[in-house]
Motif scaffolding. Structure first.
Motif, PDB file in Angstrom:
ATOM      1  N   MET A   1     -59.657  29.192 -98.182  1.00  0.00           N
ATOM      2  CA  MET A   1     -58.872  29.513 -99.376  1.00  0.00           C
ATOM      3  C   MET A   1     -59.202  28.524-100.489  1.00  0.00           C
ATOM      4  O   MET A   1     -59.194  27.316-100.285  1.00  0.00           O
ATOM      5  CB  MET A   1     -57.374  29.434 -99.060  1.00  0.00           C
ATOM      6  CG  MET A   1     -56.462  29.693-100.245  1.00  0.00           C
ATOM      7  SD  MET A   1     -54.720  29.611 -99.768  1.00  0.00           S
ATOM      8  CE  MET A   1     -53.931  29.891-101.358  1.00  0.00           C
ATOM      9  N   THR A   2     -59.517  29.038-101.668  1.00  0.00           N
ATOM     10  CA  THR A   2     -59.757  28.204-102.825  1.00  0.00           C
ATOM     11  C   THR A   2     -58.438  27.904-103.519  1.00  0.00           C
ATOM     12  O   THR A   2     -57.599  28.781-103.694  1.00  0.00           O
ATOM     13  CB  THR A   2     -60.698  28.912-103.813  1.00  0.00           C
ATOM     14  OG1 THR A   2     -61.942  29.168-103.167  1.00  0.00           O
ATOM     15  CG2 THR A   2     -60.933  28.069-105.046  1.00  0.00           C
ATOM     16  N   ARG A   3     -58.249  26.665-103.903  1.00  0.00           N
ATOM     17  CA  ARG A   3     -57.067  26.295-104.690  1.00  0.00           C
ATOM     18  C   ARG A   3     -57.552  25.787-106.035  1.00  0.00           C
ATOM     19  O   ARG A   3     -58.364  24.879-106.103  1.00  0.00           O
ATOM     20  CB  ARG A   3     -56.275  25.198-103.970  1.00  0.00           C
ATOM     21  CG  ARG A   3     -55.657  25.656-102.649  1.00  0.00           C
ATOM     22  CD  ARG A   3     -55.114  24.469-101.890  1.00  0.00           C
ATOM     23  NE  ARG A   3     -56.199  23.575-101.454  1.00  0.00           N
ATOM     24  CZ  ARG A   3     -56.020  22.332-101.016  1.00  0.00           C
ATOM     25  NH1 ARG A   3     -54.802  21.817-100.972  1.00  0.00           N
ATOM     26  NH2 ARG A   3     -57.034  21.605-100.625  1.00  0.00           N
ATOM     27  N   ALA A   4     -57.036  26.402-107.094  1.00  0.00           N
ATOM     28  CA  ALA A   4     -57.478  26.044-108.434  1.00  0.00           C
ATOM     29  C   ALA A   4     -56.340  25.420-109.223  1.00  0.00           C
ATOM     30  O   ALA A   4     -55.248  25.979-109.307  1.00  0.00           O
ATOM     31  CB  ALA A   4     -57.996  27.275-109.166  1.00  0.00           C
ATOM     32  N   ALA A   5     -56.613  24.260-109.810  1.00  0.00           N
ATOM     33  CA  ALA A   5     -55.673  23.592-110.715  1.00  0.00           C
ATOM     34  C   ALA A   5     -56.274  23.649-112.105  1.00  0.00           C
ATOM     35  O   ALA A   5     -57.274  22.991-112.400  1.00  0.00           O
ATOM     36  CB  ALA A   5     -55.442  22.151-110.280  1.00  0.00           C
ATOM     37  N   LEU A   6     -55.682  24.476-112.954  1.00  0.00           N
ATOM     38  CA  LEU A   6     -56.169  24.664-114.309  1.00  0.00           C
ATOM     39  C   LEU A   6     -55.323  23.831-115.260  1.00  0.00           C
ATOM     40  O   LEU A   6     -54.099  23.783-115.122  1.00  0.00           O
ATOM     41  CB  LEU A   6     -56.095  26.141-114.709  1.00  0.00           C
ATOM     42  CG  LEU A   6     -56.599  27.166-113.691  1.00  0.00           C
ATOM     43  CD1 LEU A   6     -56.467  28.572-114.259  1.00  0.00           C
ATOM     44  CD2 LEU A   6     -58.028  26.866-113.270  1.00  0.00           C
ATOM     45  N   PHE A   7     -55.955  23.213-116.231  1.00  0.00           N
ATOM     46  CA  PHE A   7     -55.247  22.315-117.137  1.00  0.00           C
ATOM     47  C   PHE A   7     -55.582  22.600-118.600  1.00  0.00           C
ATOM     48  O   PHE A   7     -56.751  22.710-118.970  1.00  0.00           O
ATOM     49  CB  PHE A   7     -55.620  20.851-116.864  1.00  0.00           C
ATOM     50  CG  PHE A   7     -54.985  20.278-115.638  1.00  0.00           C
ATOM     51  CD1 PHE A   7     -53.785  19.577-115.715  1.00  0.00           C
ATOM     52  CD2 PHE A   7     -55.592  20.433-114.397  1.00  0.00           C
ATOM     53  CE1 PHE A   7     -53.194  19.043-114.579  1.00  0.00           C
ATOM     54  CE2 PHE A   7     -55.005  19.898-113.255  1.00  0.00           C
ATOM     55  CZ  PHE A   7     -53.804  19.200-113.345  1.00  0.00           C
ATOM     56  N   LEU A 105     -60.659  22.831-116.733  1.00  0.00           N
ATOM     57  CA  LEU A 105     -59.970  22.694-118.013  1.00  0.00           C
ATOM     58  C   LEU A 105     -59.993  24.039-118.730  1.00  0.00           C
ATOM     59  O   LEU A 105     -61.028  24.696-118.786  1.00  0.00           O
ATOM     60  CB  LEU A 105     -60.655  21.646-118.889  1.00  0.00           C
ATOM     61  CG  LEU A 105     -60.823  20.240-118.297  1.00  0.00           C
ATOM     62  CD1 LEU A 105     -61.460  19.318-119.332  1.00  0.00           C
ATOM     63  CD2 LEU A 105     -59.487  19.684-117.822  1.00  0.00           C
ATOM     64  N   ALA A 106     -58.850  24.444-119.271  1.00  0.00           N
ATOM     65  CA  ALA A 106     -58.751  25.677-120.053  1.00  0.00           C
ATOM     66  C   ALA A 106     -58.194  25.291-121.419  1.00  0.00           C
ATOM     67  O   ALA A 106     -56.999  25.049-121.560  1.00  0.00           O
ATOM     68  CB  ALA A 106     -57.861  26.693-119.358  1.00  0.00           C
ATOM     69  N   THR A 107     -59.043  25.225-122.414  1.00  0.00           N
ATOM     70  CA  THR A 107     -58.670  24.616-123.684  1.00  0.00           C
ATOM     71  C   THR A 107     -59.236  25.381-124.868  1.00  0.00           C
ATOM     72  O   THR A 107     -60.249  26.089-124.738  1.00  0.00           O
ATOM     73  CB  THR A 107     -59.180  23.162-123.732  1.00  0.00           C
ATOM     74  OG1 THR A 107     -58.924  22.599-125.017  1.00  0.00           O
ATOM     75  CG2 THR A 107     -60.669  23.084-123.443  1.00  0.00           C
ATOM     76  N   GLU A 144     -56.361  35.952-121.131  1.00  0.00           N
ATOM     77  CA  GLU A 144     -57.808  35.850-120.929  1.00  0.00           C
ATOM     78  C   GLU A 144     -58.304  34.437-120.621  1.00  0.00           C
ATOM     79  O   GLU A 144     -59.155  34.267-119.722  1.00  0.00           O
ATOM     80  CB  GLU A 144     -58.557  36.417-122.144  1.00  0.00           C
ATOM     81  CG  GLU A 144     -58.701  37.923-122.157  1.00  0.00           C
ATOM     82  CD  GLU A 144     -57.399  38.632-122.511  1.00  0.00           C
ATOM     83  OE1 GLU A 144     -57.346  39.863-122.401  1.00  0.00           O
ATOM     84  OE2 GLU A 144     -56.430  37.949-122.916  1.00  0.00           O
ATOM     85  N   PRO A 145     -57.846  33.390-121.328  1.00  0.00           N
ATOM     86  CA  PRO A 145     -58.347  32.047-120.996  1.00  0.00           C
ATOM     87  C   PRO A 145     -58.033  31.636-119.554  1.00  0.00           C
ATOM     88  O   PRO A 145     -58.858  30.986-118.903  1.00  0.00           O
ATOM     89  CB  PRO A 145     -57.618  31.143-121.997  1.00  0.00           C
ATOM     90  CG  PRO A 145     -57.305  32.038-123.148  1.00  0.00           C
ATOM     91  CD  PRO A 145     -56.976  33.359-122.529  1.00  0.00           C
ATOM     92  N   ILE A 146     -56.861  32.015-119.077  1.00  0.00           N
ATOM     93  CA  ILE A 146     -56.476  31.658-117.710  1.00  0.00           C
ATOM     94  C   ILE A 146     -57.309  32.460-116.709  1.00  0.00           C
ATOM     95  O   ILE A 146     -57.809  31.914-115.717  1.00  0.00           O
ATOM     96  CB  ILE A 146     -54.974  31.917-117.477  1.00  0.00           C
ATOM     97  CG1 ILE A 146     -54.139  31.274-118.596  1.00  0.00           C
ATOM     98  CG2 ILE A 146     -54.550  31.396-116.112  1.00  0.00           C
ATOM     99  CD1 ILE A 146     -54.299  29.798-118.736  1.00  0.00           C
TER     100      ILE A 146
END
Length: 224
Positions: A1-7, A105-107, A144-146
Motif C-alpha cells: 500500500m502506498t501512503r502519500a503525504a501531500l503538502f 508538494l502541491a503548490t 485537480e492539483p490534489i
C-alpha cells in the motif's frame, strides 16, 4: 500500500503568507485599487489569476491582470533570500519519508519562486515530487492539483492526506476525497478551516510532528 503525504508550501511549510499579502496589497495599490489586507490574506492560496478574479471581480479591467500579477511577483521576489521555514517543517517531511510515506508538494508556486521555497525549507531529500500550478488547468480550490499530486505519488484517495493552511487547500482536498489536515500557521482561523473540510487542525508543522502517532495520519499509516 502506498501512503502519500501531500503538502501545500506557502504558510504550511514556509512562513510566507504575510509577505504575499503585503506584495499583493502594493500591486493592487499601484494599479489604482484599494483592497483591504484582510481580504488579500483570506485569498492567499489561490493561484495568481484566481486571486485577482476573487478580489476584483468579473467586471474589472482585465487588461490590468498581468501587470498586477507581475508587480506582485517582483515585490515578493525581494524576499526570496530571506524566506524562513516554519518550525518543524523539514523534520516533519523527513519523519514521514522515513516512515514510508511518499511526500509530494502541491503548490501554486513555480520557477525560481518554487526553487527559493525549497531552498528555504531545506528538505529536498524527503520530497519525492512536486505538483505545481503549471501542471493543471485549474488551481485550488478545484481538486485537480490534489489529484495530480496523488498520481505522482501513485496513491489512491484513501491512502492520502493533504496538509495545508488555507480554506482553498481544505476545499480542494475535500473535493478530491482526500483527508484534509489544516494548519493555523498561515493565519486562517480554525473554524474557517473546519468549515472548509479540515478533519483535523494543528497549530503548525511542529505540532503535527509531535502528534503523528494519533489522528488521521496514524490511521492511514496503520492500514498500510
Amino acid at each position: 500500500m502506498t501512503r502519500a503525504a501531500l503538502f501545500d508550501v506557502d504558510g504550511t511549510l514556509v512562513d510566507t503568507n504575510y509577505l504575499h499579502v503585503v506584495s499583493w496589497w502594493e500591486a493592487f495599490r499601484q494599479a489604482g485599487h484599494t483592497v483591504p489586507t484582510t481580504a488579500v490574506h483570506q485569498a492567499i492560496g489561490l493561484g495568481s489569476g484566481d486571486l485577482v478574479e476573487h478580489l476584483l471581480g468579473p467586471d474589472r479591467d482585465r487588461e490590468q491582470d498581468a501587470r498586477i500579477s507581475a508587480v506582485h511577483s517582483a515585490l515578493y521576489a525581494t524576499y526570496f533570500e530571506r524566506l524562513a521555514p516554519l518550525e518543524g517543517a523539514a523534520d516533519l517531511l523527513r519523519t514521514l519519508s522515513a516512515r514510508g510515506w511518499t511526500v509530494v508538494l502541491a503548490t501554486s508556486a513555480t520557477g525560481f519562486e518554487l526553487t527559493s521555497l525549497r531552498a528555504a525549507l531545506g528538505a529536498d531529500d524527503a520530497i519525492a515530487d512536486t505538483a505545481s500550478a503549471d501542471d493543471v488547468d485549474e488551481g485550488k480550490p478545484a481538486p485537480e492539483p490534489i489529484r495530480h499530486a496523488m498520481e505522482l505519488a501513485g496513491a489512491s484517495s484513501g491512502e492520502t492526506v493533504y496538509v495545508g493552511d488555507s480554506v482553498w487547500d481544505m476545499k480542494a482536498a475535500t473535493s478530491a476525497s482526500v483527508a484534509a489536515v489544516g494548519l493555523l500557521s498561515g493565519g486562517i482561523p480554525r473554524a474557517d478551516l473546519e468549515r472548509a473540510g479540515a478533519v483535523e487542525v494543528y497549530s503548525g508543522p511542529a505540532d503535527l510532528l509531535s502528534r503523528l502517532d494519533t489522528g488521521v495520519i496514524a490511521r492511514i499509516g496503520a492500514a498500510a
